[in-house]
Design a protein around this motif. Sequence first.
Motif, PDB file in Angstrom:
ATOM      1  N   VAL A   9     -34.462   7.097  49.173  1.00 21.62           N
ATOM      2  CA  VAL A   9     -35.803   7.391  48.659  1.00 21.62           C
ATOM      3  C   VAL A   9     -35.832   7.250  47.143  1.00 21.62           C
ATOM      4  O   VAL A   9     -36.743   6.637  46.575  1.00 21.62           O
ATOM      5  N   ALA A  10     -34.833   7.822  46.474  1.00 19.28           N
ATOM      6  CA  ALA A  10     -34.793   7.763  45.018  1.00 19.28           C
ATOM      7  C   ALA A  10     -34.688   6.325  44.518  1.00 19.28           C
ATOM      8  O   ALA A  10     -35.254   5.977  43.474  1.00 19.28           O
ATOM      9  N   ASP A  11     -33.999   5.483  45.287  1.00 21.32           N
ATOM     10  CA  ASP A  11     -33.808   4.095  44.865  1.00 21.32           C
ATOM     11  C   ASP A  11     -35.028   3.218  45.156  1.00 21.32           C
ATOM     12  O   ASP A  11     -35.137   2.122  44.595  1.00 21.32           O
ATOM     13  N   SER A  12     -35.938   3.686  46.008  1.00 22.35           N
ATOM     14  CA  SER A  12     -37.071   2.848  46.409  1.00 22.35           C
ATOM     15  C   SER A  12     -38.408   3.579  46.317  1.00 22.35           C
ATOM     16  O   SER A  12     -39.364   3.220  46.997  1.00 22.35           O
ATOM     17  N   PHE A  13     -38.480   4.605  45.449  1.00 20.65           N
ATOM     18  CA  PHE A  13     -39.671   5.447  45.400  1.00 20.65           C
ATOM     19  C   PHE A  13     -40.868   4.761  44.733  1.00 20.65           C
ATOM     20  O   PHE A  13     -42.013   5.101  45.020  1.00 20.65           O
ATOM     21  N   SER A  70     -51.815  31.912  42.742  1.00 21.64           N
ATOM     22  CA  SER A  70     -53.147  31.842  42.128  1.00 21.64           C
ATOM     23  C   SER A  70     -53.620  33.216  41.680  1.00 21.64           C
ATOM     24  O   SER A  70     -54.245  33.363  40.623  1.00 21.64           O
ATOM     25  N   ALA A  71     -53.310  34.223  42.488  1.00 20.72           N
ATOM     26  CA  ALA A  71     -53.756  35.584  42.170  1.00 20.72           C
ATOM     27  C   ALA A  71     -53.159  36.089  40.867  1.00 20.72           C
ATOM     28  O   ALA A  71     -53.735  36.973  40.216  1.00 20.72           O
ATOM     29  N   LEU A  72     -52.022  35.518  40.458  1.00 17.37           N
ATOM     30  CA  LEU A  72     -51.383  35.922  39.201  1.00 17.37           C
ATOM     31  C   LEU A  72     -51.761  35.001  38.041  1.00 17.37           C
ATOM     32  O   LEU A  72     -51.201  35.113  36.951  1.00 17.37           O
ATOM     33  N   GLY A  73     -52.702  34.101  38.276  1.00 26.16           N
ATOM     34  CA  GLY A  73     -53.164  33.224  37.203  1.00 26.16           C
ATOM     35  C   GLY A  73     -52.469  31.891  37.118  1.00 26.16           C
ATOM     36  O   GLY A  73     -52.718  31.117  36.191  1.00 26.16           O
ATOM     37  N   ALA A  74     -51.588  31.602  38.057  1.00 26.51           N
ATOM     38  CA  ALA A  74     -50.918  30.293  38.052  1.00 26.51           C
ATOM     39  C   ALA A  74     -51.861  29.224  38.586  1.00 26.51           C
ATOM     40  O   ALA A  74     -52.775  29.503  39.361  1.00 26.51           O
ATOM     41  N   ALA A  75     -51.642  27.993  38.168  1.00 29.27           N
ATOM     42  CA  ALA A  75     -52.372  26.845  38.707  1.00 29.27           C
ATOM     43  C   ALA A  75     -51.542  26.266  39.845  1.00 29.27           C
ATOM     44  O   ALA A  75     -50.313  26.150  39.733  1.00 29.27           O
ATOM     45  N   VAL A  76     -52.191  25.912  40.953  1.00 28.57           N
ATOM     46  CA  VAL A  76     -51.467  25.480  42.143  1.00 28.57           C
ATOM     47  C   VAL A  76     -51.960  24.119  42.609  1.00 28.57           C
ATOM     48  O   VAL A  76     -53.094  23.707  42.322  1.00 28.57           O
ATOM     49  N   ALA A  77     -51.094  23.436  43.354  1.00 27.45           N
ATOM     50  CA  ALA A  77     -51.456  22.114  43.874  1.00 27.45           C
ATOM     51  C   ALA A  77     -50.521  21.752  45.021  1.00 27.45           C
ATOM     52  O   ALA A  77     -49.495  22.407  45.248  1.00 27.45           O
ATOM     53  N   SER A  78     -50.895  20.706  45.735  1.00 23.55           N
ATOM     54  CA  SER A  78     -49.978  20.082  46.688  1.00 23.55           C
ATOM     55  C   SER A  78     -49.962  18.585  46.404  1.00 23.55           C
ATOM     56  O   SER A  78     -51.009  17.977  46.177  1.00 23.55           O
ATOM     57  N   ILE A  79     -48.759  18.024  46.378  1.00 22.67           N
ATOM     58  CA  ILE A  79     -48.568  16.582  46.175  1.00 22.67           C
ATOM     59  C   ILE A  79     -47.709  16.103  47.339  1.00 22.67           C
ATOM     60  O   ILE A  79     -46.542  16.479  47.439  1.00 22.67           O
ATOM     61  N   HIS A  80     -48.275  15.273  48.208  1.00 22.99           N
ATOM     62  CA  HIS A  80     -47.579  14.872  49.430  1.00 22.99           C
ATOM     63  C   HIS A  80     -47.187  13.397  49.376  1.00 22.99           C
ATOM     64  O   HIS A  80     -48.035  12.522  49.529  1.00 22.99           O
ATOM     65  N   PRO A  81     -45.904  13.093  49.143  1.00 28.61           N
ATOM     66  CA  PRO A  81     -45.462  11.703  49.192  1.00 28.61           C
ATOM     67  C   PRO A  81     -45.536  11.174  50.625  1.00 28.61           C
ATOM     68  O   PRO A  81     -44.956  11.761  51.541  1.00 28.61           O
ATOM     69  N   ILE A  82     -46.255  10.077  50.817  1.00 31.12           N
ATOM     70  CA  ILE A  82     -46.486   9.553  52.164  1.00 31.12           C
ATOM     71  C   ILE A  82     -45.343   8.602  52.522  1.00 31.12           C
ATOM     72  O   ILE A  82     -45.461   7.375  52.442  1.00 31.12           O
ATOM     73  N   ARG A  83     -44.212   9.203  52.903  1.00 31.21           N
ATOM     74  CA  ARG A  83     -43.047   8.429  53.300  1.00 31.21           C
ATOM     75  C   ARG A  83     -42.027   9.350  53.937  1.00 31.21           C
ATOM     76  O   ARG A  83     -42.143  10.578  53.864  1.00 31.21           O
TER      77      ARG A  83
END
Length: 302
Positions: free
Chosen positions: A157-161, A136-149
Amino acid sequence: MAGTAGSAGATGQLGAGQDGAAQRPRTLNIIGCGKLGRSLGLLWQRRSDDLRAFTLLDILNRSPASAQQASTFIGAGRVASSFDDLRPADVCLIAAGDDQIAACCNALAAAGKLLPGSIVFHCSGALSSLELASASALGAAVASIHPIRSFASPQQVADSFAGTWCGSEGDSAALAILGPAFEAIGAQLVAIEREQKTLYHAAAVFASNYLVTLIDVAQQAYAAAGIAPELALKLIEPLLLESAANAFRLGPAAALTGPIARGDLATVARQLQALQQRQPQLAGLYEQFAAVTSELASRREP
């Protein structure tokens, strides 16, 4: 919200072209490409070129051998030997363990691989996007995406996502890119508050990890009553599955059965006494569950 400068930059660099036409897939680097990183990498790689959200550039793991295994599994991605060896990418997924996320982000930032408009995200359930402060300090946009599994088996996982719920929080510019990318592989996103990430993850631990522990506790109690452990699991399974199905269908309060739901406190007292005599290590847990179950029973409609 942190990373506002990065959000502004991302809109111009990573959005659609001025004529409204779709741009090429955004480039992606994965740092710490274990089971989760491999699962997501394969899911995005499976998409046809015209529908693919990301083109995987580089994979950086602790060892080149594990990075090569990840690349082979996904079917894409060059093995990077260090943070300095990474090619700059539009998006960076840090899929390392929770205790390494901030350190990896710091190393990524120090290597000069981030620019205003870059997107950096992680998939931790316990940590928020604030772990990515150096990006963030360098101007990037940040996030967290948490798959609940669970990600025990990347191929499974790839076959049933499809249909997997994902808790999401972070900068709006990052979520504007990551949200559609996850939805394209079948995810369903639910917005969570950055400040409540730890409590959110505690709920998932109750629903997943502690449920497994509870099965073990029931198996121990059956064993103390003389039931063989393997048979105990067969007795537990229909009880657990039917109770869970009823709770999801009717709601927990309406689905509650048993002595506390009936107001049979004498039976509860006898069970607690038996545990105190035979399984004292479980008696305190039973007492705690009895207390919260009594509160749940009080919410039942007459």
